[in-house]
Design a protein around this motif. Structure first.
Motif, PDB file in Angstrom:
ATOM      1  N   GLU A 162     146.795 -13.279  43.813  1.00  0.00           N
ATOM      2  CA  GLU A 162     145.885 -12.375  43.097  1.00  0.00           C
ATOM      3  C   GLU A 162     145.690 -12.818  41.643  1.00  0.00           C
ATOM      4  O   GLU A 162     144.587 -12.719  41.096  1.00  0.00           O
ATOM      5  CB  GLU A 162     146.419 -10.944  43.153  1.00  0.00           C
ATOM      6  CG  GLU A 162     146.301 -10.278  44.518  1.00  0.00           C
ATOM      7  CD  GLU A 162     147.283 -10.822  45.546  1.00  0.00           C
ATOM      8  OE1 GLU A 162     148.302 -11.429  45.139  1.00  0.00           O
ATOM      9  OE2 GLU A 162     147.033 -10.649  46.749  1.00  0.00           O
ATOM     10  N   ALA A 163     146.770 -13.299  41.017  1.00  0.00           N
ATOM     11  CA  ALA A 163     146.672 -13.738  39.617  1.00  0.00           C
ATOM     12  C   ALA A 163     145.803 -14.990  39.490  1.00  0.00           C
ATOM     13  O   ALA A 163     145.067 -15.148  38.509  1.00  0.00           O
ATOM     14  CB  ALA A 163     148.060 -13.991  39.044  1.00  0.00           C
ATOM     15  N   ARG A 165     143.323 -15.718  41.505  1.00  0.00           N
ATOM     16  CA  ARG A 165     141.958 -15.206  41.705  1.00  0.00           C
ATOM     17  C   ARG A 165     141.416 -14.572  40.418  1.00  0.00           C
ATOM     18  O   ARG A 165     140.258 -14.793  40.034  1.00  0.00           O
ATOM     19  CB  ARG A 165     141.985 -14.169  42.835  1.00  0.00           C
ATOM     20  CG  ARG A 165     140.805 -13.231  42.906  1.00  0.00           C
ATOM     21  CD  ARG A 165     139.616 -13.830  43.582  1.00  0.00           C
ATOM     22  NE  ARG A 165     138.536 -12.854  43.708  1.00  0.00           N
ATOM     23  CZ  ARG A 165     137.411 -13.056  44.337  1.00  0.00           C
ATOM     24  NH1 ARG A 165     137.179 -14.210  44.931  1.00  0.00           N
ATOM     25  NH2 ARG A 165     136.490 -12.134  44.397  1.00  0.00           N
ATOM     26  N   GLU A 166     142.277 -13.805  39.729  1.00  0.00           N
ATOM     27  CA  GLU A 166     141.854 -13.140  38.501  1.00  0.00           C
ATOM     28  C   GLU A 166     141.533 -14.142  37.404  1.00  0.00           C
ATOM     29  O   GLU A 166     140.554 -13.986  36.656  1.00  0.00           O
ATOM     30  CB  GLU A 166     142.940 -12.175  38.031  1.00  0.00           C
ATOM     31  CG  GLU A 166     142.563 -11.378  36.805  1.00  0.00           C
ATOM     32  CD  GLU A 166     143.642 -10.394  36.393  1.00  0.00           C
ATOM     33  OE1 GLU A 166     143.556  -9.890  35.261  1.00  0.00           O
ATOM     34  OE2 GLU A 166     144.569 -10.135  37.190  1.00  0.00           O
ATOM     35  N   LYS A 167     142.325 -15.199  37.298  1.00  0.00           N
ATOM     36  CA  LYS A 167     142.135 -16.169  36.219  1.00  0.00           C
ATOM     37  C   LYS A 167     140.997 -17.148  36.496  1.00  0.00           C
ATOM     38  O   LYS A 167     140.193 -17.454  35.614  1.00  0.00           O
ATOM     39  CB  LYS A 167     143.425 -16.958  35.970  1.00  0.00           C
ATOM     40  CG  LYS A 167     143.300 -17.974  34.834  1.00  0.00           C
ATOM     41  CD  LYS A 167     144.611 -18.585  34.471  1.00  0.00           C
ATOM     42  CE  LYS A 167     144.455 -19.586  33.324  1.00  0.00           C
ATOM     43  NZ  LYS A 167     143.972 -18.939  32.074  1.00  0.00           N
TER      44      LYS A 167
END
Length: 307
Positions: A162-163, A165-167
Motif C-alpha cells: 500500500e505504501a 502504491r501511495e508513493k
C-alpha cells in the motif's frame, strides 16, 4: 510466532547515498570518512532499532553486467567513481567483517540482482524479507512478505504494498512496467519520451500492464499517442534493463546469515582508526559484557580442569 525475517542491506545504495549526503569529513590524519560514517550511521540505526536476527549485505563488484552487453550505452553517462571511494569501501568491508555480516556480490550482476536472488531464496526457505535501501527500483520486489525499509539518521519509512502504491501511484507488481515507461536518465535508460511518472501511473492504472498500454496506444490523443507509438522499441529495451535477475548464482550458507556476536576487538580497531567515537561508545557496553562472559567461561573451564 511469525516467519523469521531476513534483513538485506543494499550496500551500493547506502554507500553512495552517504557519500553525497555528508561532505568534507575526514580523520585528523586526512583519511576521508564521509561514506564510511554515513554507512555506519544506517547500520547502527538498523542494529539498534530492529536488532535483526538474520542479516546480509549486497554490493556491486564494479564489473560490467549483462545489461552493458544488451545495451552499450547503459550507464555510459555516469562519471567515474570518486577517487576516494575505493579506500572508504575497504573500511566499510572491515566494519562488516567486525560485525561478522556476510557480504554477497557477483561479477556480471548488480547488487539489485543479488538482492532479488537472496529475496527469492529466502522466501522459499520460509523467511520474510526486509530490504534496507533507498533505491526505487527495488519496489518491484515488494509483496505481502517483502518490504522496503528506508532509514534516515532521524527517521525511517517502511514500504509495504500500500505504501508503494501511495508513493509511486502504482502497485509493486506494476513497478517494472512503470520504470520501463519512465526511464532513468542517471542510468541512460531511455523509457518513452514525454512520459513521466504521472502519465505512466495514469496509463497503468487504466490498462494494467505495459503490454495493454501499447495495445491501446492508438486510442490516445495527440502527442501522447505519437510518443507511445514512437517509443515501442525503446520501452521494450528499457523493460529488459530495469528487470531484476533473481537467479544470480550464489552460494548461501543460511546458518551464517544468523547474526553472531561481533568481533568487538576488530570493530573497535577500525572505529579508533577512523576516529568514530560515537560508534565506539555504542559498542562499549556490549563489548564489556562480552569480555565478562568470556572471562567467566574461562574461569569455569579452568575449575573443571582441576578435577
Amino acid at each position: 510466532m511469525g516467519n523469521p525475517v531476513l534483513y538485506i542491506v543494499d550496500g551500493h545504495s547506502q554507500v553512495f547515498k552517504a557519500y553525497h549526503a555528508i561532505q568534507q569529513l575526514s580523520t585528523s590524519t586526512g583519511i576521508p570518512t564521509n561514506a564510511v560514517f554515513g554507512f555506519c550511521q544506517i547500520l547502527h540505526a538498523l542494529l539498534r532499532k530492529h536488532n535483526p536476527e538474520y542479516l546480509a549485505v549486497a554490493f556491486d563488484t564494479g564489473a560490467p553486467t549483462f545489461r552493458h552487453e544488451a545495451y552499450a550505452a547503459y550507464k555510459a553517462n555516469r562519471p567515474e567513481p570518486p577517487a576516494d571511494l575505493p579506500l572508504q569501501m575497504g573500511y566499510i568491508r572491515r566494519v562488516l567483517e567486525g560485525l561478522r555480516v556476510p557480504i554477497f556480490q557477483r561479477d556480471g550482476y548488480e547488487a539489485d540482482d543479488v538482492i532479488a536472488t537472496l529475496t527469492r531464496l529466502a522466501l522459499e526457505k520460509g523467511f520474510d524479507v526486509i530490504i534496507v535501501s533507498a533505491d526505487k527500483d527495488l519496489f518491484q520486489l515488494v509483496n505481502d512478505r517483502v518490504k522496503i525499509l528506508r532509514l534516515e539518521p532521524d527517521k525511517e519509512t517502511l514500504f509495504d504494498r500500500e505504501a508503494v502504491r501511495e508513493k509511486m501511484g502504482v502497485w509493486p507488481e506494476q513497478m517494472l512496467d512503470f520504470l520501463a515507461m519512465v526511464g532513468d536518465s542517471s542510468d541512460n535508460i531511455p523509457g518513452i519520451r514525454g512520459v513521466g511518472p504521472k502519465t505512466a501511473a495514469t496509463l497503468l492504472n487504466q490498462f494494467g500492464t505495459l503490454e495493454n498500454v501499447l495495445a491501446h496506444a492508438s486510442e490516445q490523443k495527440g502527442k501522447l499517442r505519437e510518443n507511445l507509438e514512437a517509443g515501442r522499441e525503446a520501452v521494450v529495451l528499457s523493460r529488459k534493463l530495469v528487470a531484476l535477475d533473481d537467479h544470480v548464482p550464489l552460494d548461501v550458507d543460511w546458518k551464517a546469515l544468523r547474526r553472531p556476536e561481533p568481533d568487538y576487538e576488530k570493530l573497535a580497531e577500525v572505529y579508533r582508526e577512523l576516529e568514530f567515537r560515537q560508534f565506539l561508545q555504542e559498542i562499549q557496553p556490549a563489548q564489556q559484557k562480552h569480555r565478562a562472559h568470556t572471562y567467566r567461561a574461562i574461569v569455569q573451564l579452568a575449575d573443571l580442569q582441576k578435577f
